[in-house]
Design an enzyme around this catalytic site. Structure first.
Site, short mmCIF file in Angstrom:
data_model
loop_
_atom_site.label_atom_id
_atom_site.label_comp_id
_atom_site.label_asym_id
_atom_site.label_seq_id
_atom_site.Cartn_x
_atom_site.Cartn_y
_atom_site.Cartn_z
CE LYS A 68 34.27 44.25 24.29
NZ LYS A 68 35.01 43.56 25.38
CB CYS A 95 37.51 47.60 29.48
SG CYS A 95 37.47 49.06 30.53
CG ASP A 96 38.60 43.22 24.44
OD1 ASP A 96 37.51 42.62 24.43
OD2 ASP A 96 39.66 42.69 24.08
CB SER A 97 41.17 42.00 29.47
OG SER A 97 40.97 43.15 30.25
N GLY A 132 42.63 47.07 26.79
CA GLY A 132 42.33 48.30 26.06
C GLY A 132 41.23 49.05 26.75
#
Length: 229
Positions: A68, A95-97, A132
């Site tokens: 991203k 970000c990635d959750s 992340g």
């Protein structure tokens, strides 16, 4: 953890958030940062599918965050006007959750049926919310520094009554969030407690972002907006 840098901090660094998440934007605004928002359109499923089969859950969310951030860095490089001083010095944060339940990563359920099935697994139990983060430092559109890592927070879930779960799913909130719940919204009624960073559960971990910014020679406080404004 990864980190690469070859530059020093200068005043006036622009913070770019590679996300359309209002929750992440709210965390940053409450923490004194008014980011430039650029929405990433990364195909998360494709990125995850391209990773080796033995990729660990924390590495999965880091690589999604990196994809991203890099997509938006490329957009900035293509669209910014150096002559106008746009994005001369900037950091892009992706970000990635995902929720780790019984060794399986869970993203957004998207449908009421999936959300209900996930809550059947989660209710009365605990799971780890992995987020992340990837920070890219850009100078005139060129990436000159990178740092990435993952935060993990243990979430202890309550057991909603059937009518409570029906009402929650009917709001639509759990359909568009990782793990089918929020901490800062209606889902907070069904979270007993957490062990870790609350901001990371909301979507962007301030303590980790501060450390990653430092690795690319940006101080978090230099990104705070002028309180007089």
């Amino acid at each position: 953890m990864t980190a690469v840098t070859e530059t020093n901090a200068v005043p006036g660094t622009t913070f770019v958030l590679a996300s359309q998440s209002p929750a992440r934007l709210g965390v940053l605004r409450n923490a004194g940062v008014e980011p430039v928002v650029r929405v990433s359109h990364v195909d998360e499923d494709a990125v995850a599918a391209a990773l080796p089969a033995d990729t660990t859950p924390d590495r999965v969310v880091i690589e999604l965050a990196r994809a991203k951030a890099r997509e938006i860095a490329a957009v900035i490089a293509a669209e910014a006007d150096p002559a106008a001083g746009e994005f001369t010095d900037s950091v892009v944060v992706g970000c990635d959750s995902m929720l780790l339940v019984d060794g399986r990563l869970q993203g957004k359920p998207l449908t009421p049926e999936v959300a209900r099935a996930r809550w059947a697994e989660m209710a009365g139990r605990s799971a780890d919310l992995l987020t992340g983060h990837c920070v890219l430092r850009l100078r005139a559109g060129e990436i000159v520094g990178e740092a990435a890592d993952c935060s993990s927070t243990t979430v202890h879930f309550a057991k909603p009554e059937p009518e409570e779960l029906d009402a929650y799913i009917a709001t639509g909130e759990p359909l568009q969030v990782a793990g089918s719940f929020t901490l800062d919204g209606l889902g907070g009624w069904f979270v007993e407690r957490i062990e870790g960073d609350p901001s990371s559960v909301i979507g962007i971990g301030l303590p980790l972002v501060r450390r990653l910014l430092a690795q690319v020679d940006v101080g978090a406080t230099q990104l705070w907006r002028d309180p007089a404004r």
